[in-house]
Design a protein around this motif. Structure first.
Motif, PDB file in Angstrom:
ATOM      1  N   HIS A  84       1.785   4.980  -4.510  1.00 30.51           N
ATOM      2  CA  HIS A  84       2.832   4.023  -5.235  1.00 30.51           C
ATOM      3  C   HIS A  84       4.242   3.991  -4.718  1.00 30.51           C
ATOM      4  N   SER A 106      -0.236   1.195 -10.735  1.00 31.50           N
ATOM      5  CA  SER A 106       0.564   0.085  -9.927  1.00 31.50           C
ATOM      6  C   SER A 106      -0.545  -0.657  -8.953  1.00 31.50           C
ATOM      7  N   TRP A 107      -1.131   0.211  -7.977  1.00 32.11           N
ATOM      8  CA  TRP A 107      -1.880  -0.518  -6.935  1.00 32.11           C
ATOM      9  C   TRP A 107      -3.226  -1.028  -7.888  1.00 32.11           C
ATOM     10  N   ARG A 141      -0.470  -6.697  -9.630  1.00 32.98           N
ATOM     11  CA  ARG A 141       0.215  -5.894  -8.403  1.00 32.98           C
ATOM     12  C   ARG A 141      -0.764  -5.624  -7.349  1.00 32.98           C
ATOM     13  N   GLY A 142      -1.385  -4.645  -7.270  1.00 30.09           N
ATOM     14  CA  GLY A 142      -2.124  -4.182  -6.140  1.00 30.09           C
ATOM     15  C   GLY A 142      -3.459  -5.053  -6.084  1.00 30.09           C
ATOM     16  N   ASN A 143      -4.043  -5.000  -7.230  1.00 34.09           N
ATOM     17  CA  ASN A 143      -5.466  -5.785  -7.522  1.00 34.09           C
ATOM     18  C   ASN A 143      -6.377  -5.001  -6.506  1.00 34.09           C
ATOM     19  N   ALA A 144      -6.364  -3.597  -6.608  1.00 29.11           N
ATOM     20  CA  ALA A 144      -7.043  -2.633  -5.775  1.00 29.11           C
ATOM     21  C   ALA A 144      -8.481  -2.813  -5.862  1.00 29.11           C
ATOM     22  N   LEU A 181       3.206   2.470  -0.043  1.00 28.70           N
ATOM     23  CA  LEU A 181       4.010   1.308   0.055  1.00 28.70           C
ATOM     24  C   LEU A 181       5.408   2.042  -0.272  1.00 28.70           C
ATOM     25  N   TRP A 193       5.034  -7.347  -3.955  1.00 33.25           N
ATOM     26  CA  TRP A 193       3.603  -7.255  -4.378  1.00 33.25           C
ATOM     27  C   TRP A 193       2.911  -8.235  -3.397  1.00 33.25           C
ATOM     28  N   TRP A 230       2.266  -6.546  -0.206  1.00 33.59           N
ATOM     29  CA  TRP A 230       1.593  -5.396  -0.433  1.00 33.59           C
ATOM     30  C   TRP A 230       0.186  -5.673  -0.306  1.00 33.59           C
ATOM     31  N   ARG A 231      -0.101  -6.593  -1.375  1.00 35.59           N
ATOM     32  CA  ARG A 231      -1.422  -7.079  -1.507  1.00 35.59           C
ATOM     33  C   ARG A 231      -2.155  -7.614  -0.167  1.00 35.59           C
ATOM     34  N   LEU A 235      -3.193  -4.422   1.737  1.00 30.77           N
ATOM     35  CA  LEU A 235      -4.128  -3.451   1.268  1.00 30.77           C
ATOM     36  C   LEU A 235      -5.651  -3.764   2.278  1.00 30.77           C
TER      37      LEU A 235
END
Length: 282
Positions: A62, A70-71, A76-79, A154, A266, A269-270, A273
């Motif tokens: 993060h 966070s991710w 935010r990241g919706n990993a 990130l 974000w 960053w999304r 991913l």
């Protein structure tokens, strides 16, 4: 009636098949080096619980003021959702994603002890390699080798991922930085007693400066890692990303650079991913 029943069974089976059975969980481990308990979040792919298979591991770092969630957070990241979709589509391999915690002590996770590097009284990098990775390899069914381990991050975590891969190239097959903080532009002016410890540590561990001072042997080891830079065209730290890219080119170390429309946020960053997941284990 039998046809209707069969049809309904097929529909239910299809719906169940579409719903990935991945897991997203937070764990805690005790660190002797740091003297505290640290949390971390893990994504386990669909099928992990039922198989005896070992999986590659992506360490996903993060940024500043973030934490291990966070991710993972959907806003935010919706990993989990992104990883499920990319793996299901065949664009990424099934993998374990480990999200460590490098938050600071203070408001909004900032302040003292924030960051991925060793500072006085807080040997975080030592913790990461001497305690954290061995803990992950012991607790989960990982491919515990260079070929089965990648790192990405990130901003602050992008810088951390590149520093870790530079210093420990035998540990990672790939390193990906999105909007990475790869140098501190005020580095020559920072006194040794600079108040914001994490910025001082960034200045002292600049991936750009590492390349400028690297020996031929160190450069050769960097060639065993796949490198990717990803930065928005409206991001203020794009200059240090370009500096890193040019230094790698000068040393003839293979590296990829992607400049996309976007800022330091974000939303960008999304979108990074899926690229991270595809790049990590080609």
């Amino acid at each position: 009636m039998r046809k209707i029943t069969t049809f309904l069974v097929l529909i239910c089976a299809s719906i169940f098949a579409v719903q990935a059975q991945s897991q997203l969980k937070q764990f805690t481990m005790k660190s002797k080096l740091l003297g505290v308990e640290k949390t971390y979040t893990v994504y386990l792919p669909d099928g992990y619980k039922k198989s005896n298979e070992n999986y590659p591991v992506l360490y996903l770092l993060h940024g500043a003021k973030g934490n291990d969630s966070s991710w993972a957070e959907q806003k935010r990241g919706n990993a989990q959702n992104i990883a499920d979709a990319e793996i299901a589509a065949g664009r990424a391999k099934k993998m374990i994603i480990v999200m460590p915690d490098a938050r600071g002590i203070g408001e909004k996770n900032a302040g003292k002890n924030m960051g991925y590097f060793n500072v006085e009284g807080w040997p975080y990098e030592d913790f990461f390699f001497q305690e954290f990775i061995p803990h992950i390899d012991k607790k989960f069914r990982t491919i515990a080798s260079k070929e089965g381990r990648a790192i990405a991050g990130l901003s602050m975590g992008g810088g951390g991922s590149f520093v870790y891969a530079q210093r420990h190239p035998e540990m990672f097959c790939a390193a990906y930085s999105t909007s990475g903080l790869l140098d501190h532009r005020y580095r020559p002016l920072l006194p040794s007693n600079y108040d914001i410890g994490w910025l001082w540590s960034v200045a002292q561990t600049s991936p750009v400066e590492y390349l400028r001072a690297a020996t031929a042997e160190q450069i050769e080891k960097l060639r065993t890692v796949r490198w990717m830079l990803d930065c928005g065209d409206d991001d203020k730290i794009i200059f240090t990303n370009i500096d890193f890219f040019l230094e790698m080119k000068r040393e003839k170390v293979p590296v990829e650079l992607r400049v996309r429309n976007g800022k330091h946020n974000w939303a960008f960053w999304r979108e990074s991913l899926p690229l991270i997941l595809a790049f990590s284990f080609k």
